[in-house]
Design an enzyme around this catalytic site. Sequence first.
Site, mmCIF file in Angstrom:
data_model
loop_
_atom_site.group_PDB
_atom_site.id
_atom_site.type_symbol
_atom_site.label_atom_id
_atom_site.label_comp_id
_atom_site.label_asym_id
_atom_site.label_seq_id
_atom_site.Cartn_x
_atom_site.Cartn_y
_atom_site.Cartn_z
ATOM 1 N N TYR A 97 0.835 -1.201 0.000
ATOM 2 C CA TYR A 97 0.000 0.000 0.000
ATOM 3 C C TYR A 97 0.872 1.254 0.000
ATOM 4 O O TYR A 97 1.804 1.394 0.788
ATOM 5 C CB TYR A 97 -0.917 0.001 1.229
ATOM 6 N N GLY A 108 -5.697 5.434 -0.051
ATOM 7 C CA GLY A 108 -7.110 5.428 0.290
ATOM 8 C C GLY A 108 -7.922 4.599 -0.681
ATOM 9 O O GLY A 108 -7.544 3.476 -1.018
#
Length: 521
Positions: A78, A85
């Site tokens: 990530y 997000g």
Amino acid sequence: MTAVEAGRARVETARSEAIEEASSDGGVVFGPSNRLDCEAIERIAHGARVAYSVEARRVMERSCAVLAEAVASGEEIYGLTTGFGPHVCYAADPDASRQGSALIAHLAAGWGPLASRDVVRATIAARCQVLAQGCSAISPQAADAMLAILNSDVVPAVPAIGSVGASGDLIPLAHVARVLGGEGLVLNGAGEAIPAAAALERAGLAPVELEARDALSIVNGTALMTGQAALSLARAERLLGVAERLTAWAYAQLAARRQALDPRLHAARGHAGQVESAERIGQAIPVAYVEDEGRPLQDVYSVRCAPQILGACRDQLEYARRVIEREINGVSDNPVVWSEPGSEAVLHGGNFQGQQIAFASDAVNLAITQIANLIERQLDVVLNPELNGGAPLLLAWTPGAMSGLAGAQITATAMVADMRRSAVPSSVASLPTNGRNQDVVSMGTMASRVACEQADRLSGVLAIHAIALRQLAFLRECGRADGPVVQPPAWCPPIDGLKVDRALHGDIERVAADFIRPTDL
């Protein structure tokens, strides 16, 4: 020794000297073995110097190596290989610097008044302690930049409103990250916002370029809510102590029945906070204290039940301290880079969710508000001739020609009313946002901000009660009221008695500031 080796030696020497300096004279060393409490965060908020421990350096470097290996192996991570997000399903910018800059830029929103200097410094301190746990994979350059702005007293200008306390304090921390890169604004000594680039130059600091992981390591955590919560807790416990001492002074002034403080009474119930508050009130009563046998067998609740009420507040604050200090010394990143040998991993989850701090901050808020409720009622007792032993109404030197503490009592009433309105829990005020990615949020940042504001208000209520107790003693000293003359205790700031009405705003502000100020600074 090669030039590179010599350079490393100089760096290590400088780091050792920084640790030694921070370890002395009230400084703070961040590290996994150096557990910090709320008071340590408060000391940093007020200017204490800081450093990373040798152990912190080691685990931070180890986490960087684990992350680099994961990236090299093609693992999806990530923020490095993905967007942020709700854009996690899209690929990241292949340029890591551009990815980091974009993250900081889009988060640098926010609204409202700027957070105070002490709150911002507490925020950076809380984040540095998380980085020092070695699960953030932040680069040494970026980690050192966080230390440098604390030790140079470069304080980023951070809007107070913008975080929902879910994916960490993204927006406030983005303003910190901007300053590290030479952008944005900082607060000068007067609390005014000025350009960051010039402030860094004056401090002898160079801007740093934050790549994607560094940017995420700085913004993705609960630092603002945790720093604010630590400040509110430290202040609340200090003000609770003031409330207990004022209660003791009121006991002596009113010649109240001391049996309500008997240790056996409180031991019979068994609540530790109640036992401690009764003991603290009893110990603070002057030795010369004499009960008035003419008083009713049982005083009003604001006097007789003070140990039960303040003790419950003490228990509430103890719970909040445990939660806040776990958060200070824990890891609130996503992903978490676990670098323990043999179990290395990049773990994706939700440690940035601030629900624990939200609940703890609401607990601090409720305790502070109840202390104010009690003290405001004690104030009414002291001002009322039917309960204060016959002193003039509102403690006026000449009732009618003077109004005494009428204006001060109205102020206290207004403050308590405001506190009650602000005591609504924030921790259950979830609103979904961020393209439905953050569909349950903690509002921990709002909860901790309100708790800090409530502590400020409580200091004012306590100040007014102290002024009233001093005025009662003054009237008795001058023969204008019956009852025992109990001199002001040494811990109370000097307060002039009133023979004529005067504006008390300055006195209230001065005494309140003395009550809330840390005693060890």
